[in-house]
Design an enzyme around this catalytic site. Structure first.
Site, PDB file in Angstrom:
ATOM      1  CD  GLU A 174      34.982  34.861  48.505  1.00  0.00           C
ATOM      2  OE1 GLU A 174      35.762  33.961  48.809  1.00  0.00           O
ATOM      3  OE2 GLU A 174      34.267  34.833  47.473  1.00  0.00           O
ATOM      4  CE  LYS A 229      36.898  42.321  47.155  1.00  0.00           C
ATOM      5  NZ  LYS A 229      35.746  41.500  47.090  1.00  0.00           N
ATOM      6  CB  CYS A 285      32.782  45.900  49.006  1.00  0.00           C
ATOM      7  SG  CYS A 285      33.210  44.499  50.038  1.00  0.00           S
TER       8      CYS A 285
HETATM    9  C1  UDX Z   1      30.094  43.519  45.942  1.00  0.00           C
HETATM   10  C2  UDX Z   1      30.690  42.766  44.749  1.00  0.00           C
HETATM   11  O1  UDX Z   1      29.644  42.436  43.819  1.00  0.00           O
HETATM   12  C3  UDX Z   1      31.402  41.511  45.226  1.00  0.00           C
HETATM   13  O2  UDX Z   1      32.057  40.874  44.130  1.00  0.00           O
HETATM   14  C4  UDX Z   1      32.429  41.895  46.286  1.00  0.00           C
HETATM   15  O3  UDX Z   1      33.047  40.735  46.811  1.00  0.00           O
HETATM   16  C5  UDX Z   1      31.785  42.668  47.419  1.00  0.00           C
HETATM   17  O4  UDX Z   1      31.090  43.810  46.898  1.00  0.00           O
HETATM   18  P1  UDX Z   1      27.901  43.253  47.439  1.00  0.00           P
HETATM   19  O5  UDX Z   1      28.234  44.637  47.879  1.00  0.00           O
HETATM   20  O6  UDX Z   1      27.643  42.213  48.463  1.00  0.00           O
HETATM   21  O7  UDX Z   1      29.095  42.679  46.509  1.00  0.00           O
HETATM   22  O8  UDX Z   1      26.607  43.278  46.478  1.00  0.00           O
HETATM   23  P2  UDX Z   1      26.337  43.746  44.971  1.00  0.00           P
HETATM   24  O9  UDX Z   1      25.387  42.791  44.378  1.00  0.00           O
HETATM   25  O10 UDX Z   1      27.587  43.980  44.230  1.00  0.00           O
HETATM   26  O11 UDX Z   1      25.555  45.116  45.166  1.00  0.00           O
HETATM   27  C6  UDX Z   1      26.184  46.294  45.645  1.00  0.00           C
HETATM   28  C7  UDX Z   1      25.233  47.466  45.574  1.00  0.00           C
HETATM   29  O12 UDX Z   1      24.984  47.828  44.219  1.00  0.00           O
HETATM   30  C8  UDX Z   1      23.848  47.185  46.180  1.00  0.00           C
HETATM   31  O13 UDX Z   1      23.435  48.309  46.919  1.00  0.00           O
HETATM   32  C9  UDX Z   1      22.967  46.935  44.976  1.00  0.00           C
HETATM   33  O14 UDX Z   1      21.609  47.231  45.212  1.00  0.00           O
HETATM   34  C10 UDX Z   1      23.577  47.916  43.990  1.00  0.00           C
HETATM   35  N1  UDX Z   1      23.303  47.549  42.590  1.00  0.00           N
HETATM   36  C11 UDX Z   1      23.795  46.386  42.055  1.00  0.00           C
HETATM   37  C12 UDX Z   1      22.560  48.426  41.787  1.00  0.00           C
HETATM   38  O15 UDX Z   1      22.112  49.499  42.246  1.00  0.00           O
HETATM   39  N2  UDX Z   1      22.333  48.089  40.480  1.00  0.00           N
HETATM   40  C13 UDX Z   1      22.804  46.943  39.913  1.00  0.00           C
HETATM   41  O16 UDX Z   1      22.565  46.726  38.720  1.00  0.00           O
HETATM   42  C14 UDX Z   1      23.554  46.060  40.736  1.00  0.00           C
END
Ligand code: UDX
Ligand code: ADP
Length: 485
Positions: A174, A229, A285
């Protein structure tokens, strides 16, 4: 052997968490002809999924309540009866937690697969007839082999009495991100299905075809699917560590990381997404999946590959501690007995999830230095913050609690949970923005500033405030990656 999706009438999903819950809600919503049973061992989690008050679902995710309300009770059911749901299912999704191992072989890097293994054993025991088992949880490469070995031992394809028990294992990782899960599920960039049995792959593909265009459904072998993944998450996390490393350089050179992000993102080969510098990535993740890659690389005697990915995590942890260190340094080298507000505790906006949130390390560092924290988050639960910090919140508020004076004398860190961002600002020397919640972007600094003790600072780790508004409210500002301040 099942030939096509018309044979899939009943799905069981084991694990009603951040992945299983929303994913199954969308499948049920888009496939009214399929009965979807989501099961979990956790009674209270299931009870929350069944609450009539949709604002009390166990997961906060924009749009989830509407999807659940359309399908729940019709073809979407939440229960703790795991064996029953497995026994009537044509297809079982495994969507349980796979945290990093805390002890033993591979401790700190490998995933703890005990819940996946327990699930596989339960499926082996309770399934009837032919069952397609789908790995949904993010898993280390070759986990399907373990699941397959357990299931194979329970097969009896030549059984004469009753329906023969047979299994096929597929990988269907996912890619939803929390906060945008419903949109990611309803309009995914791609659906990835890995497996060896093409009829089963098509059975799963035809579920998605109810709303996802065929050209977005990618079929690979099992191991490519599992590794894709981990690699996708590693690449995304690597971008964040890259831009955070550049932010530190911006701060000392006079550059602005937002301008640098914009300039490099305009190159279509780099692209604009995932270039926001912040307090470091969190969530369940990224770190786990990179550590899995590190473990895998070491296991296969590829230490340079392991070191390469390890550094993405090392830099992320460094960024978190760098921020707490610079806060202490700015506040005249000490925060003992000082009140500081923390705006946002979840790992990103639009979720109630605090797993691996950068706020945990940053708050712990400040508590260790004896700070008195007012932690406000619109969705994180107070008892979850207590678990994360390993410290109970004090009550009543810090400013009229005798415990504050005592803690100040002893140099002990304490925290409390104000009901609003404005209340959190009462008597604080600094506000630290750690999550990019919309409400913090729109806060009235004219209203906040008079409540703070001067000189007062705003530390904006997400780069969401407007510097001129902060300055005109009489506050000092530090912004991540802003060397021009
Ligand atoms: C992530 C992946 O995006 C997703 O595809 C996978 O299924 C699960 O892991 P998630 O952890 O839910 O999703 O959120 P995501 O939007 O990826 O953000 C992860 C972390 O990175 C957050 O702490 C967010 O604040 C940080 N982040 C994200 C940044 O610091 N800068 C960015 O530009 C983007
Ligand atoms: P994710 O973010 O991957 O969805 P969560 O921790 O939110 O992870 O959810 C995983 C869920 O799986 C938890 O609610 C947990 O109780 C459940 N679970 C773990 N093992 C089993 C099992 N053997 N049977 C049923 N549910 C399980």
């Amino acid at each position: 052997m099942i030939a096509n999706s018309t044979d899939i009438n009943n799905i069981c999903c084991i694990g009603a968490g951040y992945v299983g819950g929303p994913t199954m809600a969308v499948i049920a919503d888009r496939c009214p002809h399929i009965q979807v049973n989501v099961v979990d061992l956790n009674d209270s989690r299931i009870a929350s999924w069944n609450q009539s008050d949709l604002s009390k679902l166990p997961i906060y995710e924009p749009g989830l309540d509407a999807v659940v309300s359309r399908a729940r009770g019709k073809n979407l059911h939440f229960s703790t009866n795991v064996n029953k749901a497995i026994s009537i299912a044509d297809m079982v999704f495994i969507s349980v937690n796979t945290p990093t191992k805390a002890k033993g072989l591979g401790s700190g890097q490998a995933s703890d697969l005990r819940w996946v293994e327990a699930c596989a054993r339960q499926v082996a025991e309770s399934a009837q007839g032919h069952t397609i088992v789908v790995e949904k949880s993010t898993l280390p490469v070759r986990t399907a082999e373990t699941v397959q070995a357990i299931l194979s031992a329970a097969q009896n394809p030549g059984a004469t009495a009753g329906r023969p028990k047979t299994f096929v294992v597929l990988s269907n990782p996912e890619f939803l991100a929390e906060g945008t899960a419903i949109n990611d599920l309803e309009d995914p960039d791609r659906i990835l299905i890995g497996g060896e049995d093409s009829a089963s792959i098509e059975s799963l593909a035809s579920i998605y075809k109810n709303w996802v265009p065929e050209n977005k459904i990618i079929r690979t072998n099992l191991w490519s699917s599992e590794l894709s993944k981990l690699t996708a998450n590693a690449f995304l996390a690597q971008r964040i560590s890259s831009i955070n490393s550049v932010a530190a350089l911006c701060e000392v050179t006079g550059a602005d990381v937002r301008e640098v992000s914009m300039a490099i993102g305009a190159d279509s080969r780099i692209g604009t997404k995932f270039l926001n510098s912040g307090p470091g990535f969190g969530g369940s993740c990224f770190k786990k999946d990179i550590l899995n890659l590190v473990y895998l690389a070491n296991y296969f005697n590829l230490p340079e590959v392991a070191d390469y990915w390890q550094h993405v995590v090392t830099l992320n942890t460094w960024q978190q501690h760098r921020i707490s260190r610079l806060i202490v340094k700015t506040l005249f080298g000490t925060v003992t007995g000082k009140r500081i507000a923390i705006y946002g505790f979840t790992f990103k906006a639009d979720t109630n999830d605090t797993r691996e949130a950068p706020s945990i390390n940053i708050a712990k560092d400040l508590l260790e230095e004896g700070a008195q924290l007012a932690i406000f988050d619109p969705k994180a639960k107070i008892d979850q913050i207590e678990i994360d910090l390993n410290l109970k919140a004090i009550s009543p508020p810090i400013h009229n609690n005798p415990r504050s004076k005592e803690a100040s004398i002893k140099g002990e860190g304490i925290w409390w949970a104000p009901k609003s961002a404005i209340e959190a600002a009462n008597g604080v020397d600094a506000i630290i923005i750690l999550t990019e919640w919309e409400e913090f972007k729109n806060i009235s600094w004219e209203e906040v500033a008079p409540k703070m003790r001067k000189p007062a600072w705003v530390f904006d780790s997400r780069g969401i405030v407007n510097p001129s508004i902060i300055k005109s409210a009489g506050l000092k500002l530090w912004r991540v990656g802003d060397g021009a301040l």
